[in-house]
Scaffold this motif. Structure first.
Motif, mmCIF file in Angstrom:
data_model
loop_
_atom_site.group_PDB
_atom_site.id
_atom_site.type_symbol
_atom_site.label_atom_id
_atom_site.label_comp_id
_atom_site.label_asym_id
_atom_site.label_seq_id
_atom_site.Cartn_x
_atom_site.Cartn_y
_atom_site.Cartn_z
ATOM 1 N N ILE A 51 0.104 -65.727 37.472
ATOM 2 C CA ILE A 51 0.108 -65.632 38.933
ATOM 3 C C ILE A 51 -0.850 -66.669 39.514
ATOM 4 O O ILE A 51 -2.009 -66.760 39.093
ATOM 5 N N ASP A 53 -3.387 -67.953 42.137
ATOM 6 C CA ASP A 53 -4.348 -67.242 42.985
ATOM 7 C C ASP A 53 -4.107 -67.484 44.473
ATOM 8 O O ASP A 53 -4.367 -66.603 45.294
ATOM 9 N N GLN A 56 -0.145 -65.982 45.183
ATOM 10 C CA GLN A 56 0.127 -64.659 44.616
ATOM 11 C C GLN A 56 1.579 -64.536 44.146
ATOM 12 O O GLN A 56 2.190 -63.480 44.216
ATOM 13 N N GLU A 57 2.139 -65.620 43.684
ATOM 14 C CA GLU A 57 3.482 -65.671 43.112
ATOM 15 C C GLU A 57 3.386 -66.330 41.744
ATOM 16 O O GLU A 57 2.398 -67.000 41.440
ATOM 17 N N SER A 108 -0.939 -65.222 55.370
ATOM 18 C CA SER A 108 -1.428 -64.041 54.678
ATOM 19 C C SER A 108 -1.042 -62.774 55.443
ATOM 20 O O SER A 108 -1.205 -62.683 56.658
ATOM 21 N N ASP A 172 -0.633 -59.611 47.764
ATOM 22 C CA ASP A 172 -1.073 -59.482 46.381
ATOM 23 C C ASP A 172 0.125 -59.177 45.497
ATOM 24 O O ASP A 172 0.998 -58.385 45.864
ATOM 25 N N TYR A 173 0.169 -59.797 44.303
ATOM 26 C CA TYR A 173 1.334 -59.662 43.423
ATOM 27 C C TYR A 173 1.634 -58.202 43.115
ATOM 28 O O TYR A 173 2.781 -57.807 43.052
#
Length: 195
Positions: A51, A53, A56-57, A108, A172-173
């Motif tokens: 992932i 940072d 988040q993908e 975000s 977030d993942y």
């Protein structure tokens, strides 16, 4: 003499029959080795994607999918993509699988919700998401007298309103991602049974 000849022919027949049965068993029970991509669940383990940072993908996301490495279980034999049969020890990569990923461009989800909650009456959430006309409208009308601010907060929190460029939020993942379900022409509809 006839009895001895009959015994020999019976023995020959039994020998031939037992050879035929053993050959047939090996022919029926021998499984052809299948491709590694067709292994059943439990015969392989796919690694988690790496992932990024910032987004988040998964790091290798292309066209809304990312590839992950899959390791066949120890003592599993399957055919690799080049056609060779291989017996795995559990440490070698046998094939790759695809996992879905999203198109993100820097907006975000946490920032959008916080702006909507605390500065939504000034239109800061709409400016942040790339809707300047709606931001000016909310600023001039002081958030539509509170009703528009509340409505925008709910729509942003439910991820119904996203960035103006059509991308997805950075979430977030393993965070609070929402998946929309939609009925299309391919959706199976179960007919109602009339009583």
């Amino acid at each position: 003499m006839a009895l001895a000849c009959l015994r020999r022919s019976l023995l020959t027949f039994l020998l031939f029959f037992s050879c035929f049965v053993s050959f047939y068993r090996t022919l029926v029970t021998a499984e052809e080795v299948d491709s590694c991509e067709h292994l059943r669940l439990g015969q392989y383990l796919c690694r988690e994607p790496k992932i990024d940072d910032n987004t988040q993908e998964p790091e290798n996301c292309r066209d809304a999918v990312a590839r992950v490495e899959c390791l066949p279980a120890p003592n599993v034999t399957c055919r690799l993509s080049n056609g060779t049969e291989f017996r795995f020890s559990g440490e070698e990569v046998g094939f790759h699988q695809t996992v879905p990923c999203r198109n993100v461009s820097g907006y975000s989800y946490k920032v959008a919700v916080a702006l909507s909650l605390f500065l939504g009456w000034l239109g800061a959430d709409r400016f942040y998401l790339g809707y300047p006309a709606l931001g000016v409208l909310k600023f001039c009308t002081v958030g539509f007298c509170g009703i528009g601010t509340l409505l925008d907060f709910v729509l942003i929190a439910m991820q119904m309103v996203g960035p103006s460029d059509g991308s997805d939020y950075i979430v977030d993942y393993y965070g609070a991602r929402l998946s929309r379900l939609a009925i299309t022409e391919d959706t199976y509809r179960k007919p109602h049974l009339s009583l």
